[in-house]
Design an enzyme around this catalytic site. Structure first.
Site, PDB file in Angstrom:
ATOM      1  N   SER A 112       0.852  -1.216   0.109  1.00 57.60           N
ATOM      2  CA  SER A 112       0.149   0.088   0.069  1.00 57.60           C
ATOM      3  C   SER A 112       0.923   1.417   0.038  1.00 57.60           C
ATOM      4  O   SER A 112       1.633   1.534  -0.857  1.00 57.60           O
ATOM      5  CB  SER A 112      -0.873  -0.016   1.222  1.00 57.60           C
ATOM      6  OG  SER A 112      -1.675   1.162   1.195  1.00 57.60           O
ATOM      7  N   HIS A 113       0.842   2.238   0.998  1.00 55.92           N
ATOM      8  CA  HIS A 113       1.257   3.442   1.176  1.00 55.92           C
ATOM      9  C   HIS A 113       2.895   3.282   1.509  1.00 55.92           C
ATOM     10  O   HIS A 113       3.635   4.326   1.682  1.00 55.92           O
ATOM     11  CB  HIS A 113       0.491   4.238   2.198  1.00 55.92           C
ATOM     12  CG  HIS A 113       0.313   3.457   3.463  1.00 55.92           C
ATOM     13  ND1 HIS A 113      -0.666   2.443   3.487  1.00 55.92           N
ATOM     14  CD2 HIS A 113       0.848   3.647   4.503  1.00 55.92           C
ATOM     15  CE1 HIS A 113      -0.623   1.917   4.797  1.00 55.92           C
ATOM     16  NE2 HIS A 113       0.345   2.818   5.536  1.00 55.92           N
ATOM     17  N   ASP A 277      -2.885   6.466  -3.372  1.00 56.84           N
ATOM     18  CA  ASP A 277      -1.512   5.638  -2.919  1.00 56.84           C
ATOM     19  C   ASP A 277      -1.101   4.522  -3.378  1.00 56.84           C
ATOM     20  O   ASP A 277      -1.238   4.500  -4.763  1.00 56.84           O
ATOM     21  CB  ASP A 277      -1.867   5.305  -1.385  1.00 56.84           C
ATOM     22  CG  ASP A 277      -2.751   3.992  -1.336  1.00 56.84           C
ATOM     23  OD1 ASP A 277      -3.711   3.865  -2.128  1.00 56.84           O
ATOM     24  OD2 ASP A 277      -2.751   3.446  -0.436  1.00 56.84           O
ATOM     25  N   ASP A 279      -1.312   1.488  -3.807  1.00 57.21           N
ATOM     26  CA  ASP A 279      -2.206   0.357  -4.594  1.00 57.21           C
ATOM     27  C   ASP A 279      -3.292   1.065  -4.729  1.00 57.21           C
ATOM     28  O   ASP A 279      -4.467   0.075  -5.328  1.00 57.21           O
ATOM     29  CB  ASP A 279      -2.293  -0.692  -3.553  1.00 57.21           C
ATOM     30  CG  ASP A 279      -2.911  -0.379  -2.177  1.00 57.21           C
ATOM     31  OD1 ASP A 279      -2.694   0.860  -1.784  1.00 57.21           O
ATOM     32  OD2 ASP A 279      -3.766  -1.089  -1.680  1.00 57.21           O
ATOM     33  N   ASP A 281      -6.122   2.415  -3.127  1.00 54.97           N
ATOM     34  CA  ASP A 281      -7.259   2.307  -2.554  1.00 54.97           C
ATOM     35  C   ASP A 281      -7.535   3.429  -1.739  1.00 54.97           C
ATOM     36  O   ASP A 281      -8.468   3.955  -1.188  1.00 54.97           O
ATOM     37  CB  ASP A 281      -7.308   1.189  -1.698  1.00 54.97           C
ATOM     38  CG  ASP A 281      -6.017   1.030  -0.875  1.00 54.97           C
ATOM     39  OD1 ASP A 281      -5.308   1.868  -0.890  1.00 54.97           O
ATOM     40  OD2 ASP A 281      -6.034   0.074  -0.047  1.00 54.97           O
ATOM     41  N   ARG A 282      -6.559   4.359  -1.436  1.00 56.25           N
ATOM     42  CA  ARG A 282      -6.783   5.709  -0.708  1.00 56.25           C
ATOM     43  C   ARG A 282      -6.725   6.976  -1.657  1.00 56.25           C
ATOM     44  O   ARG A 282      -6.329   6.904  -2.761  1.00 56.25           O
ATOM     45  CB  ARG A 282      -5.477   5.811  -0.056  1.00 56.25           C
ATOM     46  CG  ARG A 282      -5.228   4.791   1.127  1.00 56.25           C
ATOM     47  CD  ARG A 282      -4.134   5.298   2.127  1.00 56.25           C
ATOM     48  NE  ARG A 282      -3.944   4.054   2.968  1.00 56.25           N
ATOM     49  CZ  ARG A 282      -3.296   4.294   4.191  1.00 56.25           C
ATOM     50  NH1 ARG A 282      -2.888   5.432   4.652  1.00 56.25           N
ATOM     51  NH2 ARG A 282      -3.222   3.355   5.280  1.00 56.25           N
ATOM     52  N   LYS A 376     -11.593  -0.268  -0.457  1.00 52.84           N
ATOM     53  CA  LYS A 376     -11.691   1.300  -0.563  1.00 52.84           C
ATOM     54  C   LYS A 376     -11.087   1.742  -1.839  1.00 52.84           C
ATOM     55  O   LYS A 376     -10.158   0.707  -2.389  1.00 52.84           O
ATOM     56  CB  LYS A 376     -10.889   1.970   0.700  1.00 52.84           C
ATOM     57  CG  LYS A 376      -9.452   1.615   0.946  1.00 52.84           C
ATOM     58  CD  LYS A 376      -8.930   2.319   2.221  1.00 52.84           C
ATOM     59  CE  LYS A 376      -7.520   1.838   2.305  1.00 52.84           C
ATOM     60  NZ  LYS A 376      -7.208   0.673   3.147  1.00 52.84           N
TER      61      LYS A 376
END
Ligand code: VG1
Ligand code: CO
Length: 543
Positions: A112-113, A277, A279, A281-282, A376
């Site tokens: 992710s982030h 981010d 991946d 999703d944010r 998300k």
């Protein structure tokens, strides 16, 4: 030919908030990824002829693990594997592909982030057939399996060409390399009024989107520039890089500072700014001269969602994670729909979405999404904002001010203390837990504690209980502070302190957040002894 490789368990493969995350070098050790993937395959539900989706955020080590996972899936009896071209699928796109092609699940390769590269982070998360992160019953079974595994299976086969769309065969399994963007972009076009947004763009609506050299670049180029007509160059840092250009692909005011500075520049700022981010999703939402906190964004999107075609019929309910501000609760109240408070992590929204109890969900950590997928979804939030701007002709600042004037404003911040020695962080939480009974009635400056407890959640759909999800201290008048340890880091512990103060409509709606939160910050220090426990005088990151 199926090969069985003897192995020994690792004792550190318990999935965290969002899957298993470790440093790349840790993940690249012999048998490490293999043990985890085999443990997944050994325990998850999959009928005959199952399809597995494999996608990643393109970070360093992504391709190597994908090739391993393909050979292992073939040996474990999967009939078909779907993979995004180049090994790329954003997390929300992976969720959509799992649902659309009725896969039994998917491996989402991402941290992710967290930063990427040979010395940085990697992760594997398993998503179930609904497209969402595996619930705790499944992650618990995977973890238990990692503790007793003694072999993993693969087939002897060459690497698959991940860069060419088409079908190959590995063992007896079909491997389909698919366009990672098309299905997702089509879904977005179904949900939102692209014609209205195109018209607004033609009429002068401008934006800047920072893809942070991460997975959303190709999606943003296609959707924002090609399909919606924003000028070339609207998408910045749009080519995914294995190390994200050396940056943290975390869309907050620290790591997306360049975008923030642009949006605060009265001369140069476009109307709308956003980022996503690692991946995808944010989301980060910044209007010209106006930053929108993720908690506020959830509330404002919920209040205006009916302006987008997919949500024109209204929302069934709203869910937010517990540390997320209560701004969305006031919208739910006005809409006369239920609101649910869940622990941190998207996996807790899955049952509510599947049961049709909620339509929109969100977390303070810049995650917002709906029942269109089970993750998300960064670009979804951006598009819903654009749809609202196009439908109303208002600016982000105007929407925010009108929202606060109607509902009041939840001033909000999160303070992160990163890389704290685990023992010290555990001691802080233990001491805090032990003191909870003494807190009610105590005063800290002008604040008096009304309630203090450790959060435990009972899922309203299946009755499962998740304990120790953080510690919450509520003050009289509606302010609060929440303490919890991060479950996504790969080094030491991160202590998160979530601070919130509610100011009703008619009150101080345009004050500076640090001023408004000063008393609560002081109370949080006094209650938890952060400085005494960690030696830190100030948080590392404030968002
Ligand atoms: C963080 C956030 C949480 C989010 C999780 C995964 O978890 O606080 O809200 O769901 O990251 O986000 P933690 O345990 O570090 O606080 V990401 O974009 O993996 O997928
Ligand atoms: Co993410």
């Amino acid at each position: 030919m199926i090969r069985s490789h003897p192995t020994k368990p690792f004792d550190d493969q318990k999935p965290g908030t969002s899957g298993l995350r470790k440093k790349v070098r840790h993940f690249a050790r012999a048998n490490y990824a293999e043990n985890f993937i085999q443990s997944v395959f050994d325990v998850v539900d999959r009928g005959d002829n199952a399809t597995l989706v494999i996608g990643g955020d393109g970070r360093y080590h992504n391709r190597a693990v994908i090739q391993t996972a393909i050979r292992m899936a073939a040996a474990n009896g999967y009939a078909r594997v779907l993979i995004g071209q180049g090994g790329i699928l954003s997390t929300p796109a992976a969720s959509h592909v799992i649902r659309k092609y009725r896969a039994s699940g998917g491996l989402v390769l991402s941290a992710s982030h967290n930063p990427g590269g040979p010395d940085e982070d990697f992760g594997i998360k398993y998503n179930i057939a609904n497209g969402g992160p595996a619930p705790e019953s499944v992650t618990g079974a995977i973890h238990a399996r990692t503790l007793e595994i003694d072999r993993w299976l693969d087939v002897d086969a060459a690497d698959v060409d991940l860069d060419t769309i088409g079908t190959a065969t590995v063992g007896e399994m079909a491997v389909e390399v698919i366009d990672p963007v098309a299905d997702y972009a089509d879904l977005m076009e179904e949900l939102f009024d692209f014609a209205a947004i195109r018209k607004a763009v033609a009429g002068g609506l401008t934006m800047a989107f920072d893809a942070m050299h991460a997975v959303t670049g190709p999606y943003a180029h296609e959707i924002l520039e090609n399909r919606l007509g924003f000028a070339a160059g609207t998408v910045r840092n749009g080519t995914p890089l294995e190390d994200f250009g050396g940056h943290h692909p975390d869309p907050n005011l620290v790591h997306a500072k360049v975008l923030y500075d642009l949006m605060m520049d009265p001369e140069l700022a476009p109307a709308f700014g956003a980022a996503s981010d690692g991946d995808g999703d944010r989301n980060l939402i910044i209007g010209k001269g106006r930053f929108i906190t993720p908690s506020d964004s959830l509330a404002m999107l919920a209040a205006n969602a009916h302006l987008a075609p997919a949500y024109a019929g209204g929302l069934k309910g709203i869910a937010r994670s517990m540390p997320t501000s209560a701004a969305a609760d006031r919208v739910a109240e006005a809409l006369d729909i239920p609101v649910f408070e869940t622990p941190t992590g998207w996996k807790f929204f899955g049952n509510l979405l599947d049961a049709g109890m909620v339509t929109i969900c969100g977390e303070e950590s810049a995650g917002t999404g709906s029942d269109h997928v089970r993750e998300k979804d960064g670009l979804w939030a951006v598009l819903l904002w654009l749809n609202i701007l196009a439908a109303t002709g208002k600016s982000v600042d105007q929407i925010a001010r009108e929202h606060w004037a109607r509902f009041g404003r939840n001033y909000y911040a999160r303070h992160d203390y990163e890389g704290v020695e685990s023992d010290r962080a555990d001691a802080l939480m233990a001491e805090l837990s032990a003191s909870l009974g003494d807190l009610p009635g105590k005063s800290f400056g002008p604040l008096t504690v009304a309630q203090a407890d450790s959060i435990s959640y009972c899922d309203p759909v299946d009755g499962s209980v998740s304990e120790n999800q953080g510690i919450r201290v509520l003050f009289e008048g509606g302010s609060r502070v929440v303490f919890r340890l991060s479950g996504t880091g790969t080094q030491g512990a991160t202590i998160r302190v979530y601070l919130e103060r509610y100011e009703p409509a008619g009150g101080r709606l345009d004050a500076d957040t640090p001023d408004m939160l000063a008393d609560i910050i002081a109370a949080a220090q006094a209650i938890a002894g952060i400085k005494a426990h960690t030696g830190r005088a100030a948080p590392d990151v404030v968002t």
